[in-house]
Design an enzyme around this catalytic site. Structure first.
Site, mmCIF file in Angstrom:
data_model
loop_
_atom_site.group_PDB
_atom_site.id
_atom_site.type_symbol
_atom_site.label_atom_id
_atom_site.label_comp_id
_atom_site.label_asym_id
_atom_site.label_seq_id
_atom_site.Cartn_x
_atom_site.Cartn_y
_atom_site.Cartn_z
ATOM 1 N N GLY A 96 -4.908 29.276 -7.211
ATOM 2 C CA GLY A 96 -4.843 30.504 -6.388
ATOM 3 C C GLY A 96 -5.408 31.706 -7.119
ATOM 4 O O GLY A 96 -4.796 32.773 -7.143
ATOM 5 N N ASN A 98 -8.471 33.206 -6.575
ATOM 6 C CA ASN A 98 -9.551 33.943 -5.910
ATOM 7 C C ASN A 98 -9.135 35.390 -5.598
ATOM 8 O O ASN A 98 -9.959 36.202 -5.218
ATOM 9 C CB ASN A 98 -9.981 33.242 -4.623
ATOM 10 C CG ASN A 98 -8.832 32.985 -3.681
ATOM 11 O OD1 ASN A 98 -8.090 32.031 -3.869
ATOM 12 N ND2 ASN A 98 -8.651 33.849 -2.698
ATOM 13 N N GLY A 100 -5.594 38.564 -6.119
ATOM 14 C CA GLY A 100 -4.270 38.922 -6.634
ATOM 15 C C GLY A 100 -4.038 38.661 -8.118
ATOM 16 O O GLY A 100 -4.930 38.842 -8.960
ATOM 17 N N GLY A 102 -3.532 35.898 -9.723
ATOM 18 C CA GLY A 102 -4.294 34.776 -10.288
ATOM 19 C C GLY A 102 -5.675 35.208 -10.758
ATOM 20 O O GLY A 102 -6.132 34.810 -11.834
ATOM 21 N N SER A 224 9.579 33.734 -8.930
ATOM 22 C CA SER A 224 9.866 35.077 -8.414
ATOM 23 C C SER A 224 11.354 35.355 -8.573
ATOM 24 O O SER A 224 12.174 34.425 -8.553
ATOM 25 C CB SER A 224 9.498 35.121 -6.933
ATOM 26 O OG SER A 224 10.083 36.233 -6.312
ATOM 27 N N TYR A 250 11.163 30.786 1.404
ATOM 28 C CA TYR A 250 10.397 31.259 0.228
ATOM 29 C C TYR A 250 11.298 31.264 -1.008
ATOM 30 O O TYR A 250 10.922 30.743 -2.062
ATOM 31 C CB TYR A 250 9.837 32.658 0.485
ATOM 32 C CG TYR A 250 9.073 33.234 -0.701
ATOM 33 C CD1 TYR A 250 7.829 32.719 -1.070
ATOM 34 C CD2 TYR A 250 9.599 34.293 -1.456
ATOM 35 C CE1 TYR A 250 7.129 33.245 -2.152
ATOM 36 C CE2 TYR A 250 8.907 34.823 -2.538
ATOM 37 C CZ TYR A 250 7.670 34.296 -2.874
ATOM 38 O OH TYR A 250 6.989 34.813 -3.963
HETATM 39 N N1 LIG Z 1 3.010 39.883 -5.303
HETATM 40 C C1 LIG Z 1 4.290 39.897 -5.631
HETATM 41 O O1 LIG Z 1 4.979 40.934 -5.519
HETATM 42 C C2 LIG Z 1 4.945 38.652 -6.180
HETATM 43 C C3 LIG Z 1 6.297 38.728 -6.548
HETATM 44 C C4 LIG Z 1 6.915 37.577 -7.042
HETATM 45 C C5 LIG Z 1 6.199 36.409 -7.170
HETATM 46 N N2 LIG Z 1 4.885 36.354 -6.798
HETATM 47 C C6 LIG Z 1 4.160 35.076 -6.952
HETATM 48 O O2 LIG Z 1 2.926 35.302 -7.599
HETATM 49 C C7 LIG Z 1 2.001 34.269 -7.237
HETATM 50 C C8 LIG Z 1 0.651 34.880 -6.893
HETATM 51 O O3 LIG Z 1 0.799 35.646 -5.710
HETATM 52 P P1 LIG Z 1 -0.039 36.975 -5.385
HETATM 53 O O4 LIG Z 1 0.935 38.074 -5.311
HETATM 54 O O5 LIG Z 1 -1.231 37.097 -6.248
HETATM 55 O O6 LIG Z 1 -0.445 36.643 -3.863
HETATM 56 P P2 LIG Z 1 -1.869 36.501 -3.143
HETATM 57 O O7 LIG Z 1 -2.724 37.672 -3.443
HETATM 58 O O8 LIG Z 1 -1.544 36.194 -1.726
HETATM 59 O O9 LIG Z 1 -2.495 35.199 -3.837
HETATM 60 C C9 LIG Z 1 -1.978 33.929 -3.575
HETATM 61 C C10 LIG Z 1 -3.012 32.905 -3.957
HETATM 62 O O10 LIG Z 1 -2.475 31.593 -3.652
HETATM 63 C C11 LIG Z 1 -3.459 30.893 -2.902
HETATM 64 N N3 LIG Z 1 -2.902 29.859 -2.048
HETATM 65 C C12 LIG Z 1 -2.016 29.989 -1.034
HETATM 66 N N4 LIG Z 1 -1.833 28.787 -0.457
HETATM 67 C C13 LIG Z 1 -2.606 27.895 -1.116
HETATM 68 C C14 LIG Z 1 -2.867 26.502 -0.984
HETATM 69 N N5 LIG Z 1 -2.316 25.762 -0.021
HETATM 70 N N6 LIG Z 1 -3.711 25.918 -1.868
HETATM 71 C C15 LIG Z 1 -4.310 26.635 -2.831
HETATM 72 N N7 LIG Z 1 -4.127 27.950 -2.995
HETATM 73 C C16 LIG Z 1 -3.283 28.568 -2.150
HETATM 74 C C17 LIG Z 1 -4.156 31.973 -2.086
HETATM 75 O O11 LIG Z 1 -5.393 31.487 -1.594
HETATM 76 P P3 LIG Z 1 -6.063 32.140 -0.258
HETATM 77 O O12 LIG Z 1 -6.581 33.483 -0.656
HETATM 78 O O13 LIG Z 1 -7.129 31.162 0.122
HETATM 79 O O14 LIG Z 1 -4.972 32.219 0.757
HETATM 80 C C18 LIG Z 1 -4.311 33.033 -3.154
HETATM 81 O O15 LIG Z 1 -5.391 32.741 -3.983
HETATM 82 C C19 LIG Z 1 2.656 33.502 -6.087
HETATM 83 O O16 LIG Z 1 3.187 32.300 -6.572
HETATM 84 C C20 LIG Z 1 3.779 34.415 -5.631
HETATM 85 O O17 LIG Z 1 4.863 33.697 -5.061
HETATM 86 C C21 LIG Z 1 4.240 37.455 -6.323
#
Ligand SMILES: NC(=O)c1ccc[n+]([C@@H]2O[C@H](COP(=O)([O-])OP(=O)(O)OC[C@H]3O[C@@H](n4cnc5c(N)ncnc54)[C@H](OP(=O)(O)O)[C@@H]3O)[C@@H](O)[C@H]2O)c1
Length: 364
Positions: A96, A98, A100, A102, A224, A250
């Protein structure tokens, strides 16, 4: 557990936990903080000047209010990773990546000299991210297709990875989906548990042989604080009895992330592989895309949340300098105490065995 109890538990942890308060938090990380926040400071200063002019508070008022806002912002930005470690010659896989957290993690590790594999389901978006990272770091960045909601895709990804890279040094299980409707993965699992836990479980099993090479290696799973209210629905994976609540599903999947890391640490005892689960903070990313008006909500709370680069700091810390801790859970670059449930070895073992058997059944 009802949604309101989960929210209460998370906020109690965020507001009353003092585990992140260390001398290091305030003594280090300022250059990176100023670099990341420089544009915001201009806005803060302009806003404060107008405010002070209106209330006739003068230049002194502008100075002190700006300083106070800056101090609050430093706290919201969270812990910074101060490691200068290079990762030349190491292969890092980030799921993931691409967008955020990651993408920022991949960029940082690429700048340290690692070969970075962007494991993403959308090849076009991932290609754009790879271009951006290469332009910034001049590093070796590759895109490989991985859809964590499909066991076939995960197996294909692992085959391609094995052909290309005989050794992997760091696996970062970062991808995640939050509060989506009651969707199912290709293999019939509830989407959030299916992607966040089952998908990463199978991926880790398949990548592990490439990590047992004798050199130091790390497996990092982004969980999280949402896990504090989570439980494992052992007798109701499809939420038929309790009804589907996207928020609860979640939290449960994020509890599974920490339990998975707990049992993984047992399975890997005596090897050179360290394991970590972590909370990245509350970060302005696309994660809230399934919540109505989620992206607008993010904009309104922008001052109180981390930027994606700030959100990547704990992952980067775990990928570089962190040492595996008995809690196996980090936040703001320091170890944290996770919920009682995910500290339970019995539950961790049970989840591991059930997950293994459910994946095997589906794959027959
Ligand atoms: N943001 C926060 O406040 C927060 C807080 C606590 C924990 N987290 C955790 O941090 C991690 C990263 O999240 P983020 O905040 O960066 O969110 P994000 O911007 O939505 O990024 C999520 C990434 O996961 C990918 N993804 C989702 N479903 C997938 C699948 N079936 N196969 C492969 N890739 C998939 C998405 O790909 P697409 O772009 O193609 O959908 C995207 O690249 C997550 O595990 C999230 O639970 C985030």
């Amino acid at each position: 557990m009802p949604k309101s109890d989960i929210v209460l538990k998370v906020y109690k942890k965020l507001l009353f936990s003092t585990e992140w308060v260390s001398l290091e938090f305030f003594a280090t990380g300022w250059p990176a903080f100023f670099q990341e926040e420089k544009n915001r400071f201009v806005t803060i200063f302009l806003f404060t000047s107008l405010f002070c002019q209106y209330f006739d508070l003068g230049i002194c008022g502008t100075f002190w209010i700006s300083l106070l806002l800056l101090f609050f912002r430093r706290i919201f930005a969270g812990g910074f990773c101060n490691s200068t470690k290079r990762l030349d010659g190491q292969v890092v896989v980030v799921t993931g990546s691409n967008t955020g957290i990651g993408k920022e993690t991949a960029k940082d590790l690429s700048a340290r000299g690692a070969t970075v594999v962007l494991a993403c389901r959308d090849i076009v978006k991932a290609g754009k991210a790879a271009l951006e990272i290469r332009a910034a770091t001049d590093g070796d960045v590759e895109v490989l297709k991985l859809d964590l909601a499909s066991f076939v895709s995960i197996r294909n990804f692992a085959e391609k990875l094995k052909k290309k890279y005989p050794k992997v040094h760091i696996l970062i299980n970062n991808a995640g989906i939050m509060t989506c409707p009651n969707w199912k993965t290709e293999d019939g699992f509830e989407m959030q548990m299916g992607t966040n836990h089952f998908g990463h479980f199978l991926l880790t099993q398949l990548v592990l042989p490439l990590m047992k090479h004798g050199d130091p290696a790390r497996i990092i799973t982004v969980s999280s604080h949402g896990h504090y209210g989570g439980k494992i629905p052992f007798d109701d994976w499809d939420y038929v009895k309790q009804g589907y609540d996207p928020f609860v599903a979640y939290s449960n999947s994020k509890a599974a992330n920490v339990l998975f890391t707990r049992q993984l640490s047992k399975e890997l005892e005596g090897t050179q592989i360290q394991v970590f689960a972590l909370h990245p903070g509350c970060v302005a990313t696309e994660l809230m895309r399934h919540i109505p008006f989620g992206s607008y909500m993010m904009l309104t709370i922008d001052f109180f949340v981390k930027t994606p680069l700030e959100g990547a700091q704990t992952t980067i810390h775990c990928a570089t300098d962190a040492i595996q801790h008995k809690n196996l859970y980090f936040s703001d670059c320091v170890p944290m105490t996770p919920s009682d449930l995910v500290m339970d070895d019995g539950v961790a073992k049970k989840l591991w065995e059930v997950t293994e058997s459910m994946i095997n059944k589906t794959s027959q």
